[in-house]
Design a protein around this motif. Structure first.
Motif, PDB file in Angstrom:
ATOM      1  N   ARG A   1       0.874  -1.164   0.000  1.00 10.97           N
ATOM      2  CA  ARG A   1       0.000   0.000   0.000  1.00 10.97           C
ATOM      3  C   ARG A   1       0.917   1.222   0.000  1.00 10.97           C
ATOM      4  O   ARG A   1       1.691   1.418   0.920  1.00 10.97           O
ATOM      5  N   LYS A   2       0.853   1.991  -1.099  1.00 16.79           N
ATOM      6  CA  LYS A   2       1.736   3.152  -1.214  1.00 16.79           C
ATOM      7  C   LYS A   2       1.179   4.141  -2.231  1.00 16.79           C
ATOM      8  O   LYS A   2       0.784   3.744  -3.327  1.00 16.79           O
ATOM      9  N   ASN A   3       1.140   5.403  -1.870  1.00 14.92           N
ATOM     10  CA  ASN A   3       0.727   6.489  -2.770  1.00 14.92           C
ATOM     11  C   ASN A   3      -0.575   6.206  -3.509  1.00 14.92           C
ATOM     12  O   ASN A   3      -0.656   6.361  -4.725  1.00 14.92           O
ATOM     13  N   GLY A   4      -1.597   5.767  -2.795  1.00 15.55           N
ATOM     14  CA  GLY A   4      -2.898   5.511  -3.414  1.00 15.55           C
ATOM     15  C   GLY A   4      -2.995   4.192  -4.137  1.00 15.55           C
ATOM     16  O   GLY A   4      -4.032   3.870  -4.699  1.00 15.55           O
ATOM     17  N   LYS A   5      -1.922   3.404  -4.142  1.00 14.94           N
ATOM     18  CA  LYS A   5      -1.924   2.105  -4.808  1.00 14.94           C
ATOM     19  C   LYS A   5      -1.908   0.992  -3.763  1.00 14.94           C
ATOM     20  O   LYS A   5      -1.309   1.149  -2.706  1.00 14.94           O
ATOM     21  N   ALA A   6      -2.565  -0.109  -4.087  1.00 17.98           N
ATOM     22  CA  ALA A   6      -2.577  -1.269  -3.191  1.00 17.98           C
ATOM     23  C   ALA A   6      -2.591  -2.537  -4.032  1.00 17.98           C
ATOM     24  O   ALA A   6      -3.145  -2.563  -5.132  1.00 17.98           O
ATOM     25  N   THR A   7      -1.975  -3.568  -3.496  1.00 17.49           N
ATOM     26  CA  THR A   7      -1.966  -4.873  -4.151  1.00 17.49           C
ATOM     27  C   THR A   7      -2.478  -5.908  -3.166  1.00 17.49           C
ATOM     28  O   THR A   7      -2.008  -5.980  -2.029  1.00 17.49           O
ATOM     29  N   VAL A   8      -3.450  -6.701  -3.607  1.00 17.76           N
ATOM     30  CA  VAL A   8      -3.972  -7.808  -2.824  1.00 17.76           C
ATOM     31  C   VAL A   8      -3.432  -9.084  -3.457  1.00 17.76           C
ATOM     32  O   VAL A   8      -3.525  -9.259  -4.670  1.00 17.76           O
TER      33      VAL A   8
ATOM     34  N   LYS B   1      -5.361 -24.163 -10.428  1.00 15.24           N
ATOM     35  CA  LYS B   1      -4.996 -23.343  -9.279  1.00 15.24           C
ATOM     36  C   LYS B   1      -4.036 -22.250  -9.745  1.00 15.24           C
ATOM     37  O   LYS B   1      -3.167 -22.503 -10.582  1.00 15.24           O
ATOM     38  N   PHE B   2      -4.203 -21.056  -9.162  1.00 13.36           N
ATOM     39  CA  PHE B   2      -3.416 -19.896  -9.560  1.00 13.36           C
ATOM     40  C   PHE B   2      -2.907 -19.119  -8.357  1.00 13.36           C
ATOM     41  O   PHE B   2      -3.574 -19.052  -7.325  1.00 13.36           O
ATOM     42  N   ALA B   3      -1.751 -18.494  -8.537  1.00  9.54           N
ATOM     43  CA  ALA B   3      -1.338 -17.405  -7.670  1.00  9.54           C
ATOM     44  C   ALA B   3      -2.066 -16.187  -8.220  1.00  9.54           C
ATOM     45  O   ALA B   3      -2.098 -15.966  -9.432  1.00  9.54           O
ATOM     46  N   VAL B   4      -2.672 -15.409  -7.346  1.00  6.57           N
ATOM     47  CA  VAL B   4      -3.520 -14.289  -7.765  1.00  6.57           C
ATOM     48  C   VAL B   4      -2.974 -12.990  -7.171  1.00  6.57           C
ATOM     49  O   VAL B   4      -2.615 -12.941  -5.997  1.00  6.57           O
ATOM     50  N   ARG B   5      -2.930 -11.950  -7.991  1.00  8.72           N
ATOM     51  CA  ARG B   5      -2.578 -10.612  -7.520  1.00  8.72           C
ATOM     52  C   ARG B   5      -3.574  -9.629  -8.128  1.00  8.72           C
ATOM     53  O   ARG B   5      -3.772  -9.600  -9.341  1.00  8.72           O
ATOM     54  N   ILE B   6      -4.206  -8.830  -7.275  1.00  9.14           N
ATOM     55  CA  ILE B   6      -5.193  -7.852  -7.714  1.00  9.14           C
ATOM     56  C   ILE B   6      -4.661  -6.464  -7.371  1.00  9.14           C
ATOM     57  O   ILE B   6      -4.280  -6.216  -6.227  1.00  9.14           O
ATOM     58  N   SER B   7      -4.622  -5.585  -8.358  1.00 15.46           N
ATOM     59  CA  SER B   7      -4.058  -4.247  -8.172  1.00 15.46           C
ATOM     60  C   SER B   7      -5.153  -3.189  -8.153  1.00 15.46           C
ATOM     61  O   SER B   7      -6.093  -3.240  -8.946  1.00 15.46           O
ATOM     62  N   PHE B   8      -4.976  -2.229  -7.239  1.00 13.50           N
ATOM     63  CA  PHE B   8      -5.910  -1.110  -7.098  1.00 13.50           C
ATOM     64  C   PHE B   8      -5.130   0.197  -7.133  1.00 13.50           C
ATOM     65  O   PHE B   8      -3.974   0.250  -6.716  1.00 13.50           O
ATOM     66  N   GLU B   9      -5.791   1.241  -7.624  1.00  9.83           N
ATOM     67  CA  GLU B   9      -5.222   2.582  -7.570  1.00  9.83           C
ATOM     68  C   GLU B   9      -6.351   3.554  -7.249  1.00  9.83           C
ATOM     69  O   GLU B   9      -7.404   3.514  -7.898  1.00  9.83           O
ATOM     70  N   ASN B  10      -6.139   4.392  -6.236  1.00  2.51           N
ATOM     71  CA  ASN B  10      -7.163   5.341  -5.791  1.00  2.51           C
ATOM     72  C   ASN B  10      -8.503   4.651  -5.575  1.00  2.51           C
ATOM     73  O   ASN B  10      -9.541   5.119  -6.034  1.00  2.51           O
TER      74      ASN B  10
END
Length: 140
Positions: A40-47, A59-68
């Motif tokens: 979580r940095k500068n309005g960005k987050a990764t789950v 089966k997968f490794a999952v990464r979800i990205s968010f901004e603002n």
């Protein structure tokens, strides 16, 4: 139910789509221990997933990205211990098989598919022997 042609993917019982907001998604994380906010940095987050997550028949490794607070995209990497970690071609094959199950043939084997809501890209990097699927949501 997942409908990837419409940009919807069910991850651990949570529907993810172009309208997904981080603040809403975080509420599910209190009861779902398979996912956590990693950065979580500068309005960005990764789950990210803490363990491989079942999506369809893989089966997968999952990464979800968010901004603002808005979702930007999802990155999926097949997680199969029977695949040699240096065999990016087999990883690509597994990704193509899963995408064909989700969005049909020949779309599932194409390197990029454009939709009104965003795009799905299969990618690989020969140098690192890595491969994955990127789901990018267009922002209005």
């Amino acid at each position: 139910m997942s409908n990837l042609k419409e940009g919807k993917l069910i991850v651990e019982g949570i529907e993810v789509s172009k309208d997904t907001k981080l603040t809403v998604f975080e509420k599910f994380l209190t009861i779902n221990t398979s996912l956590e906010v990693r950065k979580r940095k500068n309005g960005k987050a990764t789950v990210g997933s803490l363990k491989p997550i079942q999506l369809g028949n893989k089966k997968f490794a999952v990464r979800i990205s968010f901004e603002n607070n808005n979702i930007q995209g999802i990155r999926l990497k097949v997680s199969d211990l029977s695949i040699n970690e240096w065999d990016y071609e087999e990883k690509l094959s597994q990704h193509g098989e899963w995408l064909t199950e989700q969005i049909g043939y020949p779309e599932g084997i194409l390197s990029e598919n454009m939709f009104e809501w965003g795009k799905i890209t299969q990618w690989y990097d020969q140098r690192s022997s890595d491969a994955g699927i990127s789901i990018l949501y267009f922002q209005s």
